[in-house]
Design an enzyme around this catalytic site. Structure first.
Site, PDB file in Angstrom:
ATOM      1  N   TRP A   1     -62.421  52.411  32.638  1.00  0.00           N
ATOM      2  CA  TRP A   1     -61.352  53.310  33.056  1.00  0.00           C
ATOM      3  C   TRP A   1     -60.781  52.870  34.397  1.00  0.00           C
ATOM      4  O   TRP A   1     -59.575  52.978  34.632  1.00  0.00           O
ATOM      5  CB  TRP A   1     -61.897  54.734  33.158  1.00  0.00           C
ATOM      6  CG  TRP A   1     -60.921  55.719  33.735  1.00  0.00           C
ATOM      7  CD1 TRP A   1     -59.925  56.391  33.084  1.00  0.00           C
ATOM      8  CD2 TRP A   1     -60.851  56.161  35.102  1.00  0.00           C
ATOM      9  NE1 TRP A   1     -59.249  57.217  33.951  1.00  0.00           N
ATOM     10  CE2 TRP A   1     -59.801  57.100  35.197  1.00  0.00           C
ATOM     11  CE3 TRP A   1     -61.590  55.862  36.250  1.00  0.00           C
ATOM     12  CZ2 TRP A   1     -59.466  57.726  36.389  1.00  0.00           C
ATOM     13  CZ3 TRP A   1     -61.251  56.490  37.439  1.00  0.00           C
ATOM     14  CH2 TRP A   1     -60.197  57.405  37.498  1.00  0.00           C
ATOM     15  N   HIS A   2     -61.638  52.352  35.278  1.00  0.00           N
ATOM     16  CA  HIS A   2     -61.174  51.956  36.600  1.00  0.00           C
ATOM     17  C   HIS A   2     -60.230  50.762  36.550  1.00  0.00           C
ATOM     18  O   HIS A   2     -59.329  50.666  37.389  1.00  0.00           O
ATOM     19  CB  HIS A   2     -62.372  51.616  37.499  1.00  0.00           C
ATOM     20  CG  HIS A   2     -63.009  52.807  38.116  1.00  0.00           C
ATOM     21  ND1 HIS A   2     -64.029  53.507  37.501  1.00  0.00           N
ATOM     22  CD2 HIS A   2     -62.788  53.450  39.295  1.00  0.00           C
ATOM     23  CE1 HIS A   2     -64.402  54.513  38.280  1.00  0.00           C
ATOM     24  NE2 HIS A   2     -63.667  54.505  39.369  1.00  0.00           N
ATOM     25  N   GLY A   3     -60.422  49.862  35.632  1.00  0.00           N
ATOM     26  CA  GLY A   3     -59.557  48.690  35.604  1.00  0.00           C
ATOM     27  C   GLY A   3     -59.747  47.841  34.372  1.00  0.00           C
ATOM     28  O   GLY A   3     -60.809  47.843  33.750  1.00  0.00           O
TER      29      GLY A   3
END
Length: 492
Positions: free
Chosen positions: A317-319
């Site tokens: 989700w972060h990257g």
């Protein structure tokens, strides 16, 4: 429009003055217009997309409200994940396919398709999914009006990087949109702490470690390792500072928002760390992925697997890069390992009373976090591998020893005439004195979050303490600030 920028100062000053000047009944409509304007400053075209996404989600929300079936909740979650996946992950998936197949078409996708990442898409996607799931689980609550739902998603103080608000966090505020002295004082403290964290701690630390992460193959082992410690300080100060400012702006407008950090580096276990770091995301992953997967109710192996899955998804989700997947998988293994050793083998990994052991364990957890920061901060997978490889191989004189020999010793000696020491040595991280004062600041802000009741005793002096600290903060920002960049979490 960064919170610590002149354009935002002008924007928020105008919003604040008009907001409290207009009648209470129309304040939420004004905030909705302000939120849309805030988003439009980033991109007018993507603002249309943003409003369409909110509109579709509101229609699906009403459908779930009237017919709480698995079909409608499944459709809502699927459409939002497709929207997120297309804009944020299409380049990553094409890269994976290119790596697996070596097919030229997949390698050319970034050149053929140009996609702009919508502002805050990761955060508002999780927010609308939570709203849909909560409605599916309990459809008896009153129907949310369309304008209230739009404001819920487009509320500009928390739009960029959270906290990830749920309907139960947000809508009770709409009945309390009146001036409140206590909220204003608290908002001022949060704004000052956020600015200090960002401008005086995170930005200087960023300048120290950026060269190391940009070219890890050129730095020695110590520098590569200490860069993880420095990044842990930076990312906490940056993201916690952003959250403080977001909560401050919301409080100035009369809105209470959930805390997102509570002294995470005082944690004595990975499990405790993720209850104190990015709290709203951790609880989101728990409530909407971990529990639906079965949580800890389906046996030991399934529990360990669920922990690894949710942390890996949290990393993804972060990257959109292998580095974030490695980061999430790393933490999944740590959490699963802790649970195995404590629950299965009966080992007491978390000290409860011995203060010395608690400090030692907190340091161990901090180092584990710092190691994960090397993955999180790496520019790409190649740099990440080089970074970890260099930690174990780039000793101060190893390059010089490799170059030097009977025939090359003259070359090593000659290069020392051009500067300080031999040119055949790995570079060393600079400005390490920043670690000292940034660590002091880190401990100070952690103490405020860890024992807030200790600091509540000075709140009786708010009337003169707030203006004095405000003047001190402005002086420090004016005299000590350095060139900084965007907040780390703006790009997520």
């Amino acid at each position: 429009m960064l919170f610590n920028s002149i354009p935002f100062l002008i924007f928020f000053s105008s919003v604040y003055l008009l907001y409290w000047a207009i009648p209470k009944e129309v304040r939420k409509y004004f905030l909705l217009i302000a939120g849309i304007g805030f988003y439009a400053y980033f991109s007018l075209a993507l603002t249309v997309h943003f409003l369409v996404v909110i509109g579709i989600n509101y229609l699906l929300y009403r459908k779930i409200k009237s017919q709480p079936t698995k079909f409608w909740i499944g459709l809502t979650v699927t459409l939002n994940l497709i929207n997120l996946g297309f804009f944020k992950y299409i380049y990553f998936f094409s890269k994976v396919l290119a790596d697996l197949t070596n097919y030229p078409f997949f390698q050319q996708v970034p050149n053929l398709i140009h996609i702009a990442l919508p502002l805050a898409i990761s955060f508002y996607t999780f927010q609308v999914i939570a709203a849909a799931v909560d409605t599916y689980r309990d459809s008896t609550k009153p129907v949310v009006k369309v304008e209230d739902y739009f404001l819920f998603v487009a509320f500009f103080p928390v739009l960029i990087a959270g906290p990830i608000m749920r309907m139960s966090d947000f809508f009770p505020n709409l009945d309390k949109l009146t001036p409140n002295k206590e909220k204003m004082y608290r908002a001022s403290y949060l704004l000052m702490s956020g600015l200090v964290k960002k401008v005086l701690v995170a930005d200087p630390m960023s300048l120290t470690i950026s060269p190391v992460f940009g070219s890890p193959a050129e730095y020695d082992s110590f520098s590569l390792f200490i860069a993880g410690i420095c990044y842990a300080i930076q990312v906490y100060s940056d993201f916690s500072g952003l959250t403080d400012m977001a909560r401050s702006i919301a409080l100035y407008l009369g809105f209470e928002t959930p805390e997102n950090f509570k002294a995470p580096f005082f944690s004595t276990s990975g499990r405790e760390l993720w209850k104190r770091w990015h709290i709203t995301l951790s609880f989101w992953l728990r409530d909407y992925i971990y529990f639906p997967l079965g949580g800890s109710r389906k046996g030991e192996l399934r529990t360990y697997l669920n922990l690894i899955i949710i942390m890996t998804l949290g990393g993804f989700w972060h990257g959109a890069d292998y580095t974030f997947i490695c980061w999430g998988f790393y933490w999944g293994l740590i959490l699963a390992g802790e649970r195995y050793f404590e629950d299965n083998l009966g080992w007491k990994l978390t000290p409860q009373k011995n203060k010395f052991l608690m400090v030692i364990k907190a340091l161990i957890v901090f180092v584990l976090f710092s190691i994960s920061g090397l993955m999180f901060r790496s520019n790409n997978a190649t740099n990440m591998v080089d970074h970890f490889y260099g930690i174990f191989t780039h000793f101060s004189y190893s390059l010089e020893a490799m170059i030097a020999g009977d025939s090359n010793q003259w070359l090593v000696s000659a290069t020392s005439l051009l500067g300080h020491g031999s040119s055949f040595r790995f570079q060393h991280i600079e400005n390490l004195e920043r670690i000292f004062y940034t660590s002091i600041a880190l401990l100070f802000f952690h103490h405020i979050q860890y024992v807030p009741e200790f600091w509540d005793r000075v709140r009786k002096h708010d009337v003169w303490l707030v203006p004095i600290l405000g003047v001190v903060t402005i002086f420090l920002l004016a005299t000590l600030s350095q060139d900084g960049g965007e907040f780390i979490y703006y790009k997520f």
